[in-house]
Design a protein around this motif. Structure first.
Motif, PDB file in Angstrom:
ATOM      1  N   ASN A   1      -6.862-130.425 -67.945  1.00 45.48           N
ATOM      2  CA  ASN A   1      -8.126-130.307 -68.685  1.00 45.48           C
ATOM      3  C   ASN A   1      -8.078-129.208 -69.734  1.00 45.48           C
ATOM      4  N   VAL A   2      -7.405-128.120 -69.420  1.00 44.63           N
ATOM      5  CA  VAL A   2      -7.335-127.001 -70.361  1.00 44.63           C
ATOM      6  C   VAL A   2      -6.620-127.428 -71.640  1.00 44.63           C
ATOM      7  N   VAL A   3      -5.520-128.135 -71.497  1.00 45.53           N
ATOM      8  CA  VAL A   3      -4.764-128.607 -72.657  1.00 45.53           C
ATOM      9  C   VAL A   3      -5.604-129.590 -73.461  1.00 45.53           C
ATOM     10  N   LEU A   4      -6.288-130.475 -72.791  1.00 41.94           N
ATOM     11  CA  LEU A   4      -7.133-131.472 -73.443  1.00 41.94           C
ATOM     12  C   LEU A   4      -8.212-130.815 -74.295  1.00 41.94           C
ATOM     13  N   ILE A   5      -8.922-129.884 -73.731  1.00 45.98           N
ATOM     14  CA  ILE A   5     -10.045-129.259 -74.431  1.00 45.98           C
ATOM     15  C   ILE A   5      -9.558-128.357 -75.560  1.00 45.98           C
ATOM     16  N   ILE A   6      -8.550-127.549 -75.293  1.00 48.42           N
ATOM     17  CA  ILE A   6      -8.066-126.620 -76.314  1.00 48.42           C
ATOM     18  C   ILE A   6      -7.497-127.366 -77.521  1.00 48.42           C
ATOM     19  N   THR A   7      -6.698-128.386 -77.293  1.00 52.20           N
ATOM     20  CA  THR A   7      -6.114-129.099 -78.432  1.00 52.20           C
ATOM     21  C   THR A   7      -7.168-129.861 -79.233  1.00 52.20           C
ATOM     22  N   ASN A   8      -8.157-130.432 -78.567  1.00 54.65           N
ATOM     23  CA  ASN A   8      -9.219-131.130 -79.291  1.00 54.65           C
ATOM     24  C   ASN A   8     -10.063-130.166 -80.116  1.00 54.65           C
ATOM     25  N   VAL A   9     -10.388-129.008 -79.564  1.00 50.64           N
ATOM     26  CA  VAL A   9     -11.178-128.027 -80.310  1.00 50.64           C
ATOM     27  C   VAL A   9     -10.362-127.469 -81.475  1.00 50.64           C
ATOM     28  N   LEU A  10      -9.074-127.215 -81.252  1.00 49.66           N
ATOM     29  CA  LEU A  10      -8.226-126.755 -82.355  1.00 49.66           C
ATOM     30  C   LEU A  10      -8.130-127.791 -83.461  1.00 49.66           C
ATOM     31  N   LEU A  11      -7.993-129.047 -83.084  1.00 49.09           N
ATOM     32  CA  LEU A  11      -7.923-130.115 -84.077  1.00 49.09           C
ATOM     33  C   LEU A  11      -9.209-130.194 -84.896  1.00 49.09           C
ATOM     34  N   LEU A  12     -10.352-130.126 -84.230  1.00 47.04           N
ATOM     35  CA  LEU A  12     -11.627-130.155 -84.951  1.00 47.04           C
ATOM     36  C   LEU A  12     -11.796-128.922 -85.841  1.00 47.04           C
ATOM     37  N   SER A  13     -11.348-127.768 -85.365  1.00 42.83           N
ATOM     38  CA  SER A  13     -11.464-126.544 -86.160  1.00 42.83           C
ATOM     39  C   SER A  13     -10.589-126.602 -87.403  1.00 42.83           C
ATOM     40  N   ILE A  14      -9.373-127.084 -87.265  1.00 45.74           N
ATOM     41  CA  ILE A  14      -8.481-127.216 -88.421  1.00 45.74           C
ATOM     42  C   ILE A  14      -9.050-128.223 -89.408  1.00 45.74           C
ATOM     43  N   CYS A  15      -9.562-129.323 -88.897  1.00 41.02           N
ATOM     44  CA  CYS A  15     -10.168-130.330 -89.763  1.00 41.02           C
ATOM     45  C   CYS A  15     -11.371-129.755 -90.508  1.00 41.02           C
ATOM     46  N   ALA A  16     -12.205-129.003 -89.825  1.00 44.12           N
ATOM     47  CA  ALA A  16     -13.371-128.397 -90.468  1.00 44.12           C
ATOM     48  C   ALA A  16     -12.946-127.404 -91.551  1.00 44.12           C
ATOM     49  N   ALA A  17     -11.889-126.649 -91.295  1.00 41.98           N
ATOM     50  CA  ALA A  17     -11.405-125.693 -92.289  1.00 41.98           C
ATOM     51  C   ALA A  17     -10.850-126.411 -93.519  1.00 41.98           C
ATOM     52  N   VAL A  18     -10.124-127.492 -93.314  1.00 45.51           N
ATOM     53  CA  VAL A  18      -9.574-128.259 -94.432  1.00 45.51           C
ATOM     54  C   VAL A  18     -10.703-128.869 -95.265  1.00 45.51           C
ATOM     55  N   VAL A  19     -11.668-129.474 -94.610  1.00 47.58           N
ATOM     56  CA  VAL A  19     -12.778-130.095 -95.335  1.00 47.58           C
ATOM     57  C   VAL A  19     -13.613-129.033 -96.049  1.00 47.58           C
ATOM     58  N   TYR A  20     -13.792-127.895 -95.423  1.00 49.79           N
ATOM     59  CA  TYR A  20     -14.525-126.795 -96.083  1.00 49.79           C
ATOM     60  C   TYR A  20     -13.802-126.359 -97.353  1.00 49.79           C
ATOM     61  N   GLY A  21     -12.495-126.249 -97.283  1.00 47.45           N
ATOM     62  CA  GLY A  21     -11.720-125.889 -98.462  1.00 47.45           C
ATOM     63  C   GLY A  21     -11.830-126.930 -99.563  1.00 47.45           C
ATOM     64  N   ILE A  22     -11.820-128.187 -99.171  1.00 48.16           N
ATOM     65  CA  ILE A  22     -11.956-129.269-100.151  1.00 48.16           C
ATOM     66  C   ILE A  22     -13.334-129.212-100.808  1.00 48.16           C
ATOM     67  N   LEU A  23     -14.368-129.041-100.019  1.00 46.42           N
ATOM     68  CA  LEU A  23     -15.722-129.037-100.567  1.00 46.42           C
ATOM     69  C   LEU A  23     -16.014-127.792-101.396  1.00 46.42           C
ATOM     70  N   LYS A  24     -15.360-126.692-101.067  1.00 48.99           N
ATOM     71  CA  LYS A  24     -15.567-125.472-101.825  1.00 48.99           C
ATOM     72  C   LYS A  24     -14.966-125.581-103.228  1.00 48.99           C
ATOM     73  N   SER A  25     -13.957-126.421-103.401  1.00 45.95           N
ATOM     74  CA  SER A  25     -13.346-126.589-104.721  1.00 45.95           C
ATOM     75  C   SER A  25     -14.262-127.339-105.694  1.00 45.95           C
ATOM     76  N   LYS A  26     -15.204-128.124-105.177  1.00 44.46           N
ATOM     77  CA  LYS A  26     -16.228-128.824-105.979  1.00 44.46           C
ATOM     78  C   LYS A  26     -15.610-129.656-107.104  1.00 44.46           C
ATOM     79  N   GLN A  27     -14.804-130.614-106.726  1.00 43.45           N
ATOM     80  CA  GLN A  27     -14.198-131.477-107.740  1.00 43.45           C
ATOM     81  C   GLN A  27     -14.918-132.807-107.783  1.00 43.45           C
TER      82      GLN A  27
END
Length: 113
Positions: free
Chosen positions: A87-113
């Motif tokens: 369970n620990v591996v399941l939760i940690i990897t899913n939260v990390l994946l969502l966090s990385i995705c949120a950071a990437v999308v935030y960077g994309i949206l901040k560029s305002k293209q």
């Protein structure tokens, strides 16, 4: 940011089908399908149902990147169910994946293209 309600409902239905499939594969531990469904809803609603008015390039890049992250999460969660990851591996990897995705999308949206 504009939310398309119809496509968001389709995303929730697809996530429900993923839940059912993962539940049928391993119905002993309910944490696998629940975690996968939460991740799928978050990523699919953003992939299918959200658009940004005035920034068509940012919308396309954000949808593409969240779609890629959704596919990675789907494969990852199926492997977790098949190999019965802790369970620990399941939760940690899913939260990390969502966090990385949120950071990437935030960077994309901040560029305002």
């Amino acid at each position: 940011m504009k939310l398309n309600l119809f496509l968001s409902i389709i995303a929730v239905v697809v996530s429900g089908l993923v839940f059912y499939g993962l539940y049928e594969v391993n119905n002993e531990k309910l944490i696998y399908p629940i975690t996968a469904t939460v991740v799928n809803v978050a990523l699919l609603v953003f992939t299918m149902g959200v658009s940004f008015e005035g920034y068509p390039r940012s919308t396309t890049m954000a949808k593409t990147s969240t779609g890629i992250f959704w596919f990675i999460a789907l494969v990852m969660n199926v492997l977790f169910v098949v190999f019965e990851a802790p369970n620990v591996v399941l939760i940690i990897t899913n939260v990390l994946l969502l966090s990385i995705c949120a950071a990437v999308v935030y960077g994309i949206l901040k560029s305002k293209q």
